[in-house]
Design a protein around this motif. Structure first.
Motif, short mmCIF file in Angstrom:
data_model
loop_
_atom_site.label_atom_id
_atom_site.label_comp_id
_atom_site.label_asym_id
_atom_site.label_seq_id
_atom_site.Cartn_x
_atom_site.Cartn_y
_atom_site.Cartn_z
N ASP A 23 0.53 -1.16 0.60
CA ASP A 23 -0.27 -0.17 -0.03
C ASP A 23 1.36 0.83 0.15
OD1 ASP A 23 -2.11 -1.62 0.61
OD2 ASP A 23 -1.85 -1.97 2.36
N VAL A 24 1.81 1.25 0.98
CA VAL A 24 2.87 2.36 1.44
C VAL A 24 4.34 1.99 0.85
CG1 VAL A 24 3.56 4.26 2.64
CG2 VAL A 24 1.44 2.79 2.64
N ARG A 46 7.71 0.72 -8.74
CA ARG A 46 6.84 1.19 -7.71
C ARG A 46 4.70 1.47 -8.77
NH1 ARG A 46 4.89 6.59 -6.57
NH2 ARG A 46 6.79 8.91 -7.62
N LYS A 49 1.93 3.12 -6.09
CA LYS A 49 2.08 3.75 -5.27
C LYS A 49 2.59 4.95 -4.61
CE LYS A 49 1.29 -1.15 -5.11
NZ LYS A 49 -0.13 -1.70 -4.96
N ALA A 103 -2.68 5.89 2.83
CA ALA A 103 -3.76 4.66 2.51
C ALA A 103 -5.35 4.16 3.64
CB ALA A 103 -2.77 3.46 2.37
#
Ligand code: GDP
Length: 286
Positions: A23-24, A46, A49, A103
């Motif tokens: 998510d991150v 990425r 993201k 997120a």
């Protein structure tokens, strides 16, 4: 610098495989070289993201430039950066907060937010992971490229932290980056030529931090050329070989070690403007 294609491909494939679940991304940079300590795979893999940049070792870096870099990242790409020094206590909560902010759909009692921490060897990933976890979970060491297996660490607030699988390498296309990585200690000493790295470093310091050089090496008037500086400082420091010659190798080692330990002062080796210029140069060479 020699990086092995086999390692690179393995790391790339493993990251590609777990990236979709993340998510991150937490990208750890060396605050003294925020450009050269970037890992090309972060931007390549990425996708969209969200990223948090950690300006690590900020206690060794020039505070004014750390601030400039943080503003630059935010203006350039909307990326939030957090500066971390040796004392990481107070800043740790900010990482959790930012992860949740980036997120929000993964925040809640029955949810899990997955964050992957990425960074080149020796940038301080393990130290940071231990601080985020609040206990020792990752092995740290001053030698670059301590081998570690992949780890998942459960943090507070339902955050699961993933250590990067495999080893990431820094920028290899830019020769200047190679020198700065060597000067700050990101590259193993056996792979570097002290005198070359010291010349490069002296050239930069003569323009960027003349006052710090004067005061550390007790030189009233600095010379123009980097090699003249190494000679002068070598004499001051008593680095003399037979025949009253300056031992430039010895002085080069002193300069680099004192740079790495911030004994000369808090020094940052690159500015956002340098990054923009060098990126254009690298693109033209491609
Ligand atoms: P990794 O290879 O990225 O996991 O790096 P480590 O966590 O093993 O750290 C490499 C070295 O940098 C160790 O000697 C750490 O003590 C040191 N280090 C880590 N964070 C900081 C920091 O914020 N400031 C300073 N001065 N040193 C740090």
């Amino acid at each position: 610098i020699q990086w092995f294609p086999g390692h690179m491909n393995k790391a790339r494939n493993e990251i590609k495989e777990i990236m979709p679940q993340m998510d991150v991304i937490i990208e750890v940079l060396d605050a003294r070289i925020p450009y050269s300590s970037e890992n090309p795979m972060v931007s390549a893999l990425r996708g969209d993201k969200p990223v948090i940049k950690i300006m690590n070792k900020a206690d060794l870096a020039d505070p004014e430039l750390t601030k400039q870099w943080m503003d630059y990242f935010e203006q350039e790409s909307g990326v939030k950066a957090i500066a971390f020094g040796h004392d990481k206590g107070a800043e740790v909560a900010k990482v959790n907060e930012l992860c949740k902010k980036l997120a929000p759909h993964k925040v809640g009692a029955d949810k899990q937010l997955k964050a992957m921490i990425m960074g080149i060897p020796n940038v301080g990933k393990s130290t940071l992971i231990n601080h985020l976890a609040g206990r020792i979970v990752a092995k740290t060491g001053n030698e670059p490229a301590v081998t570690k297996s992949q780890q998942r660490i459960r943090l507070e607030d339902g955050i699961m932290l993933y250590d990067t699988p495999g080893m990431l390498w820094p920028k290899v296309e830019n020769e200047n980056s190679g020198y700065r990585l060597a000067a700050t200690g990101a590259v193993k000493d056996t792979a570097m030529n002290y005198e070359e790295v010291a010349s490069f470093t002296a050239e930069y310091l003569l323009t960027a931090y003349p006052e710090l050089l004067k005061s550390r090496y007790k030189i009233d008037e600095l010379p123009e050329q980097d090699w003249e500086f190494v000679e002068m400082a070598g004499r001051k420091r008593g680095c003399i070989r037979g025949g009253n010659q300056v031992d430039t190798h010895k002085m080069s080692e002193i300069l680099i070690n004192e740079l790495r330990d911030a004994i000369i002062g808090r020094i940052t080796m690159e500015t956002p403007a340098m990054r923009d210029e060098e990126e254009i140069m690298v693109a033209e060479l491609r």
